[in-house]
Scaffold this active site. Sequence first.
Site, PDB file in Angstrom:
ATOM      1  N   GLY A  56      45.684  37.596  63.388  1.00 31.24           N
ATOM      2  CA  GLY A  56      44.823  38.735  63.081  1.00 31.24           C
ATOM      3  C   GLY A  56      45.647  39.977  62.800  1.00 31.24           C
ATOM      4  O   GLY A  56      46.839  40.027  63.141  1.00 31.24           O
ATOM      5  N   CYS A  83      50.352  33.365  66.233  1.00 25.76           N
ATOM      6  CA  CYS A  83      50.671  34.752  65.877  1.00 25.76           C
ATOM      7  C   CYS A  83      49.969  35.718  66.841  1.00 25.76           C
ATOM      8  O   CYS A  83      50.367  35.832  67.989  1.00 25.76           O
ATOM      9  CB  CYS A  83      50.304  35.017  64.414  1.00 25.76           C
ATOM     10  SG  CYS A  83      51.081  36.490  63.720  1.00 25.76           S
ATOM     11  N   HIS A 170      53.116  30.842  61.308  1.00 28.51           N
ATOM     12  CA  HIS A 170      51.858  30.264  60.824  1.00 28.51           C
ATOM     13  C   HIS A 170      52.072  28.813  60.379  1.00 28.51           C
ATOM     14  O   HIS A 170      52.649  28.565  59.317  1.00 28.51           O
ATOM     15  CB  HIS A 170      51.301  31.088  59.662  1.00 28.51           C
ATOM     16  CG  HIS A 170      50.764  32.420  60.080  1.00 28.51           C
ATOM     17  ND1 HIS A 170      49.445  32.605  60.440  1.00 28.51           N
ATOM     18  CD2 HIS A 170      51.368  33.622  60.233  1.00 28.51           C
ATOM     19  CE1 HIS A 170      49.258  33.869  60.781  1.00 28.51           C
ATOM     20  NE2 HIS A 170      50.415  34.503  60.666  1.00 28.51           N
ATOM     21  N   GLU A 172      49.788  26.793  59.394  1.00 27.17           N
ATOM     22  CA  GLU A 172      48.761  26.372  58.439  1.00 27.17           C
ATOM     23  C   GLU A 172      49.163  26.556  56.983  1.00 27.17           C
ATOM     24  O   GLU A 172      48.557  25.947  56.087  1.00 27.17           O
ATOM     25  CB  GLU A 172      47.449  27.124  58.704  1.00 27.17           C
ATOM     26  CG  GLU A 172      47.474  28.624  58.423  1.00 27.17           C
ATOM     27  CD  GLU A 172      47.959  29.465  59.596  1.00 27.17           C
ATOM     28  OE1 GLU A 172      47.625  30.654  59.640  1.00 27.17           O
ATOM     29  OE2 GLU A 172      48.678  28.923  60.456  1.00 27.17           O
ATOM     30  N   SER A 225      25.111  25.154  38.082  1.00 30.50           N
ATOM     31  CA  SER A 225      25.924  25.747  37.024  1.00 30.50           C
ATOM     32  C   SER A 225      26.651  24.682  36.219  1.00 30.50           C
ATOM     33  O   SER A 225      27.147  24.958  35.134  1.00 30.50           O
ATOM     34  CB  SER A 225      26.959  26.699  37.639  1.00 30.50           C
ATOM     35  OG  SER A 225      27.928  25.974  38.381  1.00 30.50           O
ATOM     36  N   GLY A 226      26.745  23.475  36.764  1.00 32.82           N
ATOM     37  CA  GLY A 226      27.528  22.429  36.119  1.00 32.82           C
ATOM     38  C   GLY A 226      28.908  22.293  36.708  1.00 32.82           C
ATOM     39  O   GLY A 226      29.615  21.327  36.416  1.00 32.82           O
ATOM     40  N   GLY A 227      29.305  23.239  37.552  1.00 34.41           N
ATOM     41  CA  GLY A 227      30.598  23.165  38.215  1.00 34.41           C
ATOM     42  C   GLY A 227      30.556  22.181  39.367  1.00 34.41           C
ATOM     43  O   GLY A 227      29.494  21.696  39.767  1.00 34.41           O
ATOM     44  N   VAL A 228      31.710  21.896  39.941  1.00 32.66           N
ATOM     45  CA  VAL A 228      31.777  20.873  40.984  1.00 32.66           C
ATOM     46  C   VAL A 228      30.982  21.276  42.221  1.00 32.66           C
ATOM     47  O   VAL A 228      30.317  20.434  42.837  1.00 32.66           O
ATOM     48  CB  VAL A 228      33.249  20.560  41.345  1.00 32.66           C
ATOM     49  CG1 VAL A 228      33.966  21.789  41.868  1.00 32.66           C
ATOM     50  CG2 VAL A 228      33.316  19.443  42.371  1.00 32.66           C
ATOM     51  N   ASP A 229      31.003  22.558  42.605  1.00 32.45           N
ATOM     52  CA  ASP A 229      30.325  22.974  43.829  1.00 32.45           C
ATOM     53  C   ASP A 229      28.823  22.755  43.746  1.00 32.45           C
ATOM     54  O   ASP A 229      28.220  22.101  44.609  1.00 32.45           O
ATOM     55  CB  ASP A 229      30.621  24.447  44.126  1.00 32.45           C
ATOM     56  CG  ASP A 229      32.095  24.742  44.225  1.00 32.45           C
ATOM     57  OD1 ASP A 229      32.866  23.796  44.477  1.00 32.45           O
ATOM     58  OD2 ASP A 229      32.485  25.905  44.037  1.00 32.45           O
ATOM     59  N   SER A 230      28.198  23.310  42.713  1.00 26.21           N
ATOM     60  CA  SER A 230      26.748  23.166  42.601  1.00 26.21           C
ATOM     61  C   SER A 230      26.353  21.730  42.282  1.00 26.21           C
ATOM     62  O   SER A 230      25.289  21.266  42.700  1.00 26.21           O
ATOM     63  CB  SER A 230      26.194  24.122  41.533  1.00 26.21           C
ATOM     64  OG  SER A 230      26.719  23.830  40.253  1.00 26.21           O
ATOM     65  N   LYS A 367      37.501  23.546  48.720  1.00 24.96           N
ATOM     66  CA  LYS A 367      37.328  22.932  47.405  1.00 24.96           C
ATOM     67  C   LYS A 367      37.834  21.499  47.371  1.00 24.96           C
ATOM     68  O   LYS A 367      37.180  20.618  46.786  1.00 24.96           O
ATOM     69  CB  LYS A 367      38.040  23.769  46.338  1.00 24.96           C
ATOM     70  CG  LYS A 367      37.939  23.201  44.930  1.00 24.96           C
ATOM     71  CD  LYS A 367      36.545  23.347  44.342  1.00 24.96           C
ATOM     72  CE  LYS A 367      36.295  24.785  43.936  1.00 24.96           C
ATOM     73  NZ  LYS A 367      35.013  24.922  43.204  1.00 24.96           N
TER      74      LYS A 367
END
Length: 511
Positions: A56, A83, A170, A172, A225-230, A367
């Site tokens: 943080g 951290c 870190h 990650e 929208s046609g994108g992978v997410d939607s 993603k």
Amino acid sequence: MHDQILILDFGSQYTQLIARRIREQGVYCEIHPCTRLAPPQGPSVPALRGIILSGGPSSVYDSDAPPFDRAWLDQGVPVLGVCYGMQLLTQAGGGEVKGAAHREYGSAELETVGDDVLLDGVPRRSPVWMSHGDSVSGVPAGFSVVARSVNCPVAAIANAEKRQWGIQFHPEVTHTREGTRILRNFVFGLCHARADWSMGGFVEEQVDRIRKQVGETGEVICALSGGVDSSVAAAILHRAIGRRLHCIFVDNGLLRKGERESVRAEFQDYDLTVVDATAQFLTPLEGVTDPERKRKIIGEQFIRVFEREARRFENAGWLAQGTLYPDVIESVSFKGPSATIKSHHNVGGLPPDMKLELIEPLRELFKDEVRILGTTLGLSDARVWRQPFPGPGLAVRCLGSITPARLAVLREAEAIVDEEIRAAGLYREIWQSFAVLLPVRSVGVMGDNRTYEETCAIRAVYSSDGMTASVANLPMDLLTRMSTRIINSVRGINRVVYDISSKPPGTIEWE
């Protein structure tokens, strides 16, 4: 119930990356705000196996430091402080934290000291990523130093009896070479968690959750929208409620060249309605140059369209979106006091009087996880591997005033970038590649005539989750070919530049 690692977020922009690294190991992980109170008697989280205190931007000794319920340290499970989290463990244990004599922001060499399960298998010397202005100056009683660096004498501490560990670096981020090993050591070697979480299991859980939320008669409007997410969100909703899902594609005048036609063809097997709302979006955007106002306007207009379309369906009370974790963390202080970077149309841009309830089945995914989920659901490679396209569309790539003429110029430039990236065989390798139209005019010479036209910037980055990104080192002949084609064939542009900024400090999109 899944075995679970719980992360308490103290405001690091990379908290979600910790969760992603743990999920990659097949272990379920959730993030909660640091303000959450610990249960009074034992863990309230089913199958809780360990706790991670994130990094943080604050100092533990500041008067306005984020609140923390120290009862979390008495839950009977291992605790790892990262951290700021390590400094918090130090303070709680009676140790001392001060402003570092040598602040570290970037790569450092970690040297392990002695043996500890957390660092098992880590070479004696290895690169790590540091990002701190404070450091531990007095180690708490019962803790031992298990790693150090040149500028950080206390880079990792351990107290096996209390089951508490702290690391100043870190693990990650990819810059820490042994970061995944260290997290695995914590999750499996110290927490003894089971790898019982998968995308297949996620589908089953989300389907059950959606059915309970919507009920037996409820209908859902999906912003497709046609994108992978939607697309993935639509697929999982279709599996849950079938014909009660109604997909709507909105042509907002901010789409790429040929987008409307390709989406209609690609999603013909869905219950798809195409809405032409160009005027509804572009009219209120006229003269608006501030990117936050653009996003707010676009977000509100999207909702108005969906509310209007929802009236055609008697029981439509829900709006489904493909919102992801990076959308959330960059928009609002969702799970801790993280700094707001920018609003997203489907997170920070939603109007308060929205009449539809939200369903966001992907809200906790990155993603790369969504792509895995899309494959699990049987979507085509073309859908699953499509590069991300921002919800506000070309509005955040057309800097300055948005006009139909400038959008037309940008569309042609974008199409050329896309064609060339695909022809070079780089489309799937690159996270995002696109053009940006800048409201910056410069003098040029074309056909012996003086020109004074706008500048096009090309952006191409590598990333795995959108949280961090590095510049794609495109071949110079490819960049030259793009520049030549854009300048020669797109009226309104006479100069092309290449963006070589990483994320951070820059974001992937320009606005």
